[in-house]
Enzyme design. Sequence first.
Site, PDB file in Angstrom:
ATOM      1  N   ASP A   2       0.876  -0.952   0.188  1.00  0.00           N
ATOM      2  CA  ASP A   2       0.320   0.324  -0.494  1.00  0.00           C
ATOM      3  C   ASP A   2       0.906   1.573   0.100  1.00  0.00           C
ATOM      4  OD1 ASP A   2      -2.150   1.850   0.106  1.00  0.00           O
ATOM      5  OD2 ASP A   2      -2.545   1.025   2.645  1.00  0.00           O
TER       6      ASP A   2
ATOM      7  N   GLU B  98      -3.268  10.234  -1.107  1.00  0.00           N
ATOM      8  CA  GLU B  98      -4.283   9.379  -0.953  1.00  0.00           C
ATOM      9  C   GLU B  98      -4.279   8.442   1.313  1.00  0.00           C
ATOM     10  OE1 GLU B  98      -6.576   5.746  -0.209  1.00  0.00           O
ATOM     11  OE2 GLU B  98      -4.970   5.862   0.823  1.00  0.00           O
TER      12      GLU B  98
HETATM   13 ZN    ZN Z   1      -3.695   2.863  -0.472  1.00  0.00          ZN
END
Ligand code: ZN
Length: 478
Positions: free
Chosen positions: A295, A329
């Site tokens: 991620d 994000e």
């Molecule tokens: Zn992410």
Amino acid sequence: MVETLRLFLPEPPTPMSIRALLLALAVQAAPTSDSSVVAATLTARALESRGAYGFLTDLVDHVGSRLSGSEGAEAAVSWAAAQFAALGLEARREAVLVPVWVRGVEEGEVLAGPGRQKQPLALTALGGSPGTPTGGLDAEVIEVASIAELQSRGAAVKGRIVFFNHPMAVADDYGRFGELRNRGPAAAAKLGAAAALVRSLATASIRSPHTGQTRFAEGDVAIPAAAISVEDAQLLHRLLATGPVRVRIVLGCRNLPDAMSSNVVADLRGRERPEEVVLLGAHLDSWDLAVGAQDDGAGVALVLETARLLVGLKQPPRRTVRFVLFMNEENGLRGAKAYALAHGAELAHHVAAMELDSGAGGPVGVSLKAGAGASSLVEPWLSPLVPLGAGVLLTKEASGADLTPLAVAQVALVELVQDHSHYFDVHHSAADTLDKVDPEAFSRASAAVAWLTYALAESPALLPRPPALAAVSPGSTK
Ligand SMILES: [Zn+2]
């Protein structure tokens, strides 16, 4: 029941070798047309070179963690621009004002009680949390399983540490219980709570807490908020069943003034319709506890590998492919909002967008968010994806956190759905490192992304746009 003892290791490689995969592909997409030759070329190069794994290794080993506003995030911007430049693509750095939040000391313990020793808690602050007073705070714990239950406890919450407990066991539970982390602490603050502890949103645990953003609205009271490991959540739950429990926490985290950062954007100009844009995105920032291999280092690497593979074709596709590495994000979506604002006039010409933010798992299918008739348009493109494991159209609606601001312009979304069954074992934790990535599965994902991107940019017909939204919500981060 969440697994708490299984050590996560990559799945063993699938029995199908690269050679067998390529053979299957040749059968599936016999080179009777230009596009099937391209599909075979992209797939062979992705599987044989494992280029995505190479980009990912370089990012996590040489840049490391990349929380917005950190030195790592700025190093990632420079790194990404240099990768595009090395592929012969000019990268633009587009300004984004990002929040800056820094972690400090983190300690927690269950205080001794009648007939009970004190016990340490494995915890980590949630992004956006303020710190505790120097020296920490202690209070009695009140456990709730939902925000509705919190509200029903009313005055009992005042002065307490609210413990949000939940039974997350599988990846799809993230959507179900995510609001406890996102909105729970703010809701507890409104009722006068002293602090909040949230059971980690995790599908496996070796006692590492998983961080993530928590939101306090501008002007509202913010209270210290931390994630605790699954094991410690279970301990608290057991202790609370026997009587009152007091916990002490010390958090040194704090919010600093916003700072300038960047999205990194590069175009592969279309050969026939350069004004039409297919956007392929991922997010460059990560949490600070680890290097963000899954991620979203994986997504960044898939974008770069697609750029490399498409640049290597004899001729570029019909439309422009725009590679966008979004900043922030994780704790603000500021990069996504800045992109939509800066490119507002162009959004009517964004013909499709795809974001990669689901880790490094193998591909399992394709999903869409588009207008009527989109499925029949996409189905002919699926055959090259069959040997990769992704040759099916799924009913799930395509999404992407950084793509939510594009909804006002009704941009069609495409998603390569990946196996995420182990994604939340490590997501947002100190264990999100390269060793959890299976290079073989990841190479299949990269082949699938490259082909889908090419198909979107080359297909003569355009995906019908999804219907207009009644209201646009800012979406949630992954
Ligand atoms: Zn992410």
